[in-house]
Design an enzyme around this catalytic site. Structure first.
Site, PDB file in Angstrom:
ATOM      1  CG  ASP A  38     -17.745 -18.036   8.404  1.00  0.00           C
ATOM      2  OD1 ASP A  38     -16.602 -18.764   9.246  1.00  0.00           O
ATOM      3  OD2 ASP A  38     -18.226 -16.965   9.249  1.00  0.00           O
ATOM      4  CE1 TYR A 158     -16.291 -20.722  23.562  1.00  0.00           C
ATOM      5  CE2 TYR A 158     -15.174 -22.020  25.238  1.00  0.00           C
ATOM      6  CZ  TYR A 158     -15.367 -21.716  24.160  1.00  0.00           C
ATOM      7  OH  TYR A 158     -14.432 -22.168  23.166  1.00  0.00           O
TER       8      TYR A 158
HETATM    9  N1  LIG Z   1      -9.088 -20.884  19.595  1.00  0.00           N
HETATM   10  C1  LIG Z   1      -9.272 -21.618  20.522  1.00  0.00           C
HETATM   11  O1  LIG Z   1      -8.274 -21.314  21.374  1.00  0.00           O
HETATM   12  C2  LIG Z   1     -10.288 -22.603  20.827  1.00  0.00           C
HETATM   13  C3  LIG Z   1     -10.397 -23.262  21.979  1.00  0.00           C
HETATM   14  C4  LIG Z   1     -11.168 -24.439  22.073  1.00  0.00           C
HETATM   15  C5  LIG Z   1     -12.379 -24.259  21.393  1.00  0.00           C
HETATM   16  N2  LIG Z   1     -12.567 -23.376  20.396  1.00  0.00           N
HETATM   17  C6  LIG Z   1     -13.798 -23.503  19.681  1.00  0.00           C
HETATM   18  O2  LIG Z   1     -13.228 -23.774  18.310  1.00  0.00           O
HETATM   19  C7  LIG Z   1     -14.514 -23.326  17.359  1.00  0.00           C
HETATM   20  C8  LIG Z   1     -13.732 -22.542  16.207  1.00  0.00           C
HETATM   21  O3  LIG Z   1     -13.112 -21.175  16.697  1.00  0.00           O
HETATM   22  P1  LIG Z   1     -11.951 -20.536  16.081  1.00  0.00           P
HETATM   23  O4  LIG Z   1     -10.952 -20.519  17.164  1.00  0.00           O
HETATM   24  O5  LIG Z   1     -11.278 -21.203  14.769  1.00  0.00           O
HETATM   25  O6  LIG Z   1     -12.277 -18.987  15.838  1.00  0.00           O
HETATM   26  P2  LIG Z   1     -12.367 -17.990  14.543  1.00  0.00           P
HETATM   27  O7  LIG Z   1     -12.951 -16.865  15.222  1.00  0.00           O
HETATM   28  O8  LIG Z   1     -10.981 -18.159  14.040  1.00  0.00           O
HETATM   29  O9  LIG Z   1     -13.201 -18.786  13.789  1.00  0.00           O
HETATM   30  C9  LIG Z   1     -14.626 -18.951  13.993  1.00  0.00           C
HETATM   31  C10 LIG Z   1     -15.519 -18.648  12.760  1.00  0.00           C
HETATM   32  O10 LIG Z   1     -16.915 -18.834  13.095  1.00  0.00           O
HETATM   33  C11 LIG Z   1     -17.720 -17.875  12.461  1.00  0.00           C
HETATM   34  N3  LIG Z   1     -18.893 -17.522  13.171  1.00  0.00           N
HETATM   35  C12 LIG Z   1     -19.059 -16.927  13.991  1.00  0.00           C
HETATM   36  N4  LIG Z   1     -20.086 -16.817  14.432  1.00  0.00           N
HETATM   37  C13 LIG Z   1     -20.814 -17.435  13.629  1.00  0.00           C
HETATM   38  C14 LIG Z   1     -22.216 -17.483  13.376  1.00  0.00           C
HETATM   39  N5  LIG Z   1     -23.366 -17.059  13.868  1.00  0.00           N
HETATM   40  N6  LIG Z   1     -22.549 -18.424  12.184  1.00  0.00           N
HETATM   41  C15 LIG Z   1     -21.701 -18.736  11.370  1.00  0.00           C
HETATM   42  N7  LIG Z   1     -20.447 -18.629  11.453  1.00  0.00           N
HETATM   43  C16 LIG Z   1     -20.043 -17.941  12.578  1.00  0.00           C
HETATM   44  C17 LIG Z   1     -16.718 -16.569  12.445  1.00  0.00           C
HETATM   45  O11 LIG Z   1     -17.046 -15.755  11.338  1.00  0.00           O
HETATM   46  C18 LIG Z   1     -15.386 -17.217  12.155  1.00  0.00           C
HETATM   47  O12 LIG Z   1     -15.137 -17.352  10.794  1.00  0.00           O
HETATM   48  C19 LIG Z   1     -15.303 -22.310  18.043  1.00  0.00           C
HETATM   49  O13 LIG Z   1     -16.440 -23.215  18.286  1.00  0.00           O
HETATM   50  C20 LIG Z   1     -14.567 -22.248  19.427  1.00  0.00           C
HETATM   51  O14 LIG Z   1     -15.454 -22.148  20.485  1.00  0.00           O
HETATM   52  C21 LIG Z   1     -11.454 -22.533  20.135  1.00  0.00           C
END
Ligand SMILES: NC(=O)c1ccc[n+]([C@@H]2O[C@H](COP(=O)([O-])OP(=O)(O)OC[C@H]3O[C@@H](n4cnc5c(N)ncnc54)[C@H](O)[C@@H]3O)[C@@H](O)[C@H]2O)c1
Length: 256
Positions: A38, A158
């Protein structure tokens, strides 16, 4: 203890929060040795402490998935620490305030593409060059989004990044899966309760309007553990004939 991933070595990116954290905990509980990455060192440490305190093996690498040197170091750490790499979960990702094409800046576009698409591509490249020479190959899981399948689940950057990740998934499956022993699949979550929602601080009016019209306001809301369960399935032998698929986990949102 369930042992569906016993002694597998798994990298999970974006493991400090949300779905990445849940996937890391679920994999460790299934017996995997997890290598967590992370950009946020504090939350990353907290997750590693939680996993090791419950008696499982976890290593961490502070890595920015938009930096190729960090990605190389991450893959090397997994191989140097545990001697192999069985599973790569490209989960780290960011959103884009729903910015439309007319409003997205070059900086925002480049940042979203770098973290959501180029980083996963580079991680896949480094991992594949390890996995292809391993007797048991490897497994890659990309955390995409329903925004990788439909036009109005995020902004332009996105949508483009996640559609790109879906294409990358299919290309790897059709090459290294069909003619090798590396399976590659993606998950397309719908709305999931994580910290990513807090990053929507300046929503684009038109982008937001389009997303609302897609039924987002009353979309089912999932929990990170429900996505982790899909990620365990895709990493285990239970999915041995699943390759190049994009598994939606959206509570039926896009079925309407
Ligand atoms: N939450 C939703 O509704 C949703 C829906 C569809 C897809 N997603 C995808 O799921 C994945 C996880 O997201 P989440 O919802 O758990 O979000 P989150 O923000 O809770 O977790 C994302 C994590 O990624 C880390 N991160 C961000 N940029 C980074 C980088 N440059 N290098 C390394 N780490 C980095 C952040 O520090 C964080 O810990 C993402 O790819 C997101 O696009 C989320």
């Amino acid at each position: 203890m369930s042992t569906r991933l016993l002694d597998k070595v798994a990298i999970i990116t974006g493991a400090g929060s949300g779905m990445g954290k849940s996937i890391a905990i679920a994999y460790a509980n299934e017996g995997a040795k997890v290598v967590l990455a992370d950009v946020n060192a504090t939350t990353l440490d907290e997750v590693v402490t939680e996993i090791t305190a419950s008696g499982h093996s976890a290593t961490s690498v502070v890595a920015d998935m938009s930096k190729s040197a960090d990605i190389k170091a991450l893959i090397e750490t997994a191989v140097n620490t545990y001697g192999q790499l069985d599973i790569l979960v490209n989960n780290a990702g960011i959103m884009d305030n729903f910015k439309t094409v007319g409003n997205v800046t070059d900086d925002l576009w480049d940042k979203v593409i770098a973290i959501n698409l180029t980083g996963p591509f580079q991680a896949c490249r480094e991992a594949i060059n390890v996995m292809k020479d391993q007797k048991n190959g490897g497994i890659i899981i990309n955390n995409a989004s329903v925004g990788g399948l439909y036009g109005a689940r995020g902004g332009a950057a996105y949508a483009a990044s996640k559609h790109g990740l879906v294409g990358l998934t299919k290309n790897i499956a059709a090459t290294y899966g069909t003619f090798g022993n590396i399976r590659c699949n993606a998950i397309a979550p719908g709305g999931v309760a994580t910290n990513i929602g807090n990053t929507i601080t300046d929503p684009d009016p038109l982008g937001g309007q389009a997303i609302a019209a897609a039924g987002s306001m009353d979309a089912p809301m999932g929990q990170p553990e429900q996505i982790a369960a899909v990620a365990v399935f895709l990493a285990s032998d239970e999915s041995s004939f699943v390759n190049g698929d994009i598994i939606k986990a959206d509570g039926g949102w896009t079925a309407r």
